[in-house]
Design a protein around this motif. Structure first.
Motif, short mmCIF file in Angstrom:
data_model
loop_
_atom_site.label_atom_id
_atom_site.label_comp_id
_atom_site.label_asym_id
_atom_site.label_seq_id
_atom_site.Cartn_x
_atom_site.Cartn_y
_atom_site.Cartn_z
N GLN A 187 -0.32 -12.33 -23.88
CA GLN A 187 0.58 -13.23 -24.60
C GLN A 187 2.05 -12.94 -24.31
OE1 GLN A 187 -0.51 -13.02 -28.75
NE2 GLN A 187 -2.69 -13.34 -28.32
N GLY A 188 2.33 -11.75 -23.79
CA GLY A 188 3.71 -11.40 -23.48
C GLY A 188 4.23 -11.99 -22.20
N LEU A 189 3.35 -12.53 -21.36
CA LEU A 189 3.77 -13.14 -20.10
C LEU A 189 4.27 -14.56 -20.33
CD1 LEU A 189 0.83 -11.89 -17.86
CD2 LEU A 189 3.21 -11.13 -17.73
N ASP A 190 5.31 -14.94 -19.62
CA ASP A 190 5.86 -16.28 -19.83
C ASP A 190 5.05 -17.33 -19.08
OD1 ASP A 190 6.73 -16.40 -17.15
OD2 ASP A 190 8.67 -15.51 -17.65
N ALA A 191 5.39 -18.59 -19.31
CA ALA A 191 4.62 -19.70 -18.77
C ALA A 191 4.69 -19.79 -17.25
CB ALA A 191 5.09 -21.01 -19.38
N SER A 220 7.76 -11.83 -16.82
CA SER A 220 6.90 -11.80 -15.63
C SER A 220 6.58 -10.37 -15.22
CB SER A 220 7.59 -12.52 -14.46
OG SER A 220 8.82 -11.88 -14.13
N THR A 221 6.79 -9.43 -16.14
CA THR A 221 6.62 -8.01 -15.84
C THR A 221 5.45 -7.42 -16.62
OG1 THR A 221 8.99 -7.78 -15.43
CG2 THR A 221 7.74 -5.76 -15.82
N VAL A 222 4.61 -6.68 -15.92
CA VAL A 222 3.50 -5.96 -16.55
C VAL A 222 3.83 -4.47 -16.53
CG1 VAL A 222 1.04 -5.40 -16.46
CG2 VAL A 222 1.83 -7.71 -15.87
N ASN A 272 3.36 -12.88 -10.03
CA ASN A 272 3.31 -14.34 -10.04
C ASN A 272 2.01 -14.85 -10.64
OD1 ASN A 272 4.81 -13.51 -7.21
ND2 ASN A 272 5.84 -15.19 -8.29
N THR A 273 0.93 -14.08 -10.42
CA THR A 273 -0.39 -14.46 -10.92
C THR A 273 -1.10 -13.22 -11.45
OG1 THR A 273 -0.59 -16.25 -9.28
CG2 THR A 273 -2.63 -15.49 -10.33
#
Length: 372
Positions: free
Chosen positions: A151-155, A272-274, A285-286
């Motif tokens: 849920q922390g990743l953006d669209a 966009s960061t894990v 990106n994916t």
């Protein structure tokens, strides 16, 4: 229709045994029930056989050779030393239904299961089945699991569970992170590495084992030593229960041969960061979540679950007379949910049922007497 009568709003059909789930577990059980002459039906939610396999990625390859992938009564076709792929399994299971003329009703999703006046009612969209005996054979791969950190990743970051992954063509360009260090994660990461920059996050390292050892298949040793059938009731079975094994893949080889970068467990995500347990970060990106599945028994309104929602059973036999489960991971042994070994539990459940359910001839006679 046999055993059919009208109710206020829906049609009710009577069977001695209703099997919920037309995957490998339900089909193996159906084979044995037919041999026992039991009046039964298999309800399958999907509109095609082998639905769970059709939903996996195109290049999926079993880690067991074909000689160990047979359901009862029908050898898996082809070279017994080959490793079947997804479409091979789909064809085999579809043929299995036709070959043994199993009473599989497609497009029949069970919405609810409850017990009333000593009988079980299985509610579907358009009708209800009534039976004294029910087997829930929906298997362990029901609800795709994605951790909360997603849920922390953006669209702008594309996310998909491994159950929605089909092939590299469906993945846009850019950096791909596969999360999950099991057999699924390794296979997908290896395939994507041919066309993408791929990273693999491994939450808990599994002991990698080769598919062949000293000229024999790994599962030959497990079968010959009895490990594949070691019961969860035994000391060694209790230690092994719930553990999966990485078969045919090695982290070092994935990194050296295919250029996949390995990371620790993913614990957080922002934009966009894990972020991983060692504090390192990766812009992606994916993300492909190869994080497994969870069972869904929320539709079952029978008191066979503990306070945490866990099923209470012994080898699939519950405390509610006439209600059984089949095909769950480690239900009884390591092989309980595996294509080539589910037949052991299926035969056991069929034997339990055969002592309770009348044969087809007996059931027919009972119906004739009830109408005269």
């Amino acid at each position: 229709m046999r055993g059919q009568h009208a109710t206020d709003a829906v049609t009710t059909e009577r069977r001695d045994v209703v099997v919920v789930g037309g995957g490998q577990a339900g089909l193996a059980l159906g084979y044995f029930l037919a041999r026992h002459g039991v009046d039964f039906v298999i309800l399958e939610a999907a509109k095609e056989p082998a639905a769970a396999w059709r939903e996996r990625w195109a290049s999926l390859k079993l880690f067991t050779p074909a000689r160990y992938d047979s359901l009862p009564g029908l050898a898996f076709p082809g070279d017994p030393d080959s490793y079947p792929r997804r479409d091979d399994v789909v064809s085999y299971l579809s043929d299995y239904v036709r070959r043994f003329e199993l009473p599989v009703e497609l497009g029949s999703r069970a919405q609810a299961l409850r017990k009333t006046n000593g009988a079980y009612l299985i509610e579907l969209d358009d009708r209800v089945y009534e039976a004294e005996l029910v087997v829930v054979a929906t298997g362990p791969f029901q609800v795709p699991f994605v951790p909360a950190l997603a849920q922390g990743l953006d669209a702008g970051v594309r996310q998909l569970h491994s159950s929605a992954y089909r092939n590299p063509d469906g993945i846009t360009s850019g950096r791909v992170l596969v999360v999950g260090g099991g057999n699924t994660g390794f296979q997908i990461a290896e395939e994507l590495s041919g066309s993408h920059e791929v990273h693999l996050s491994i939450g808990s390292r599994q002991t990698p084992l080769p598919q062949r050892l000293l000229g024999r298949y790994l599962f030959w040793y497990r079968d010959a030593t009895g490990l594949i059938r070691t019961s969860t009731a035994s000391p060694i079975g209790r230690r092994m229960a719930g553990r999966d094994t990485l078969i045919g893949s090695r982290p070092g080889a994935l990194r050296r041969t295919h250029g996949v970068e390995l990371h620790k467990r993913a614990v957080d995500a922002m934009g966009s960061t894990v972020i991983f347990t060692d504090g390192t970060r990766l812009d992606v990106n994916t993300v492909v979540w190869a994080t497994g599945f969870r069972v869904d028994h929320s539709w079952i309104d029978v008191p066979v679950f503990d306070e945490d929602g866990g099923l209470m059973h012994r080898r699939g036999v519950t405390l509610s007379p006439g209600l059984y489960f089949l095909g769950l991971s480690w239900q009884h042994t390591r092989g309980s949910a595996l294509l080539g070994w589910v037949k052991d539990d299926a035969q056991f459940i069929a034997q339990q049922i055969s002592t309770s359910a009348p044969t087809t001839t007996d059931a027919s006679a009972l119906r004739q007497r009830s109408t005269t």
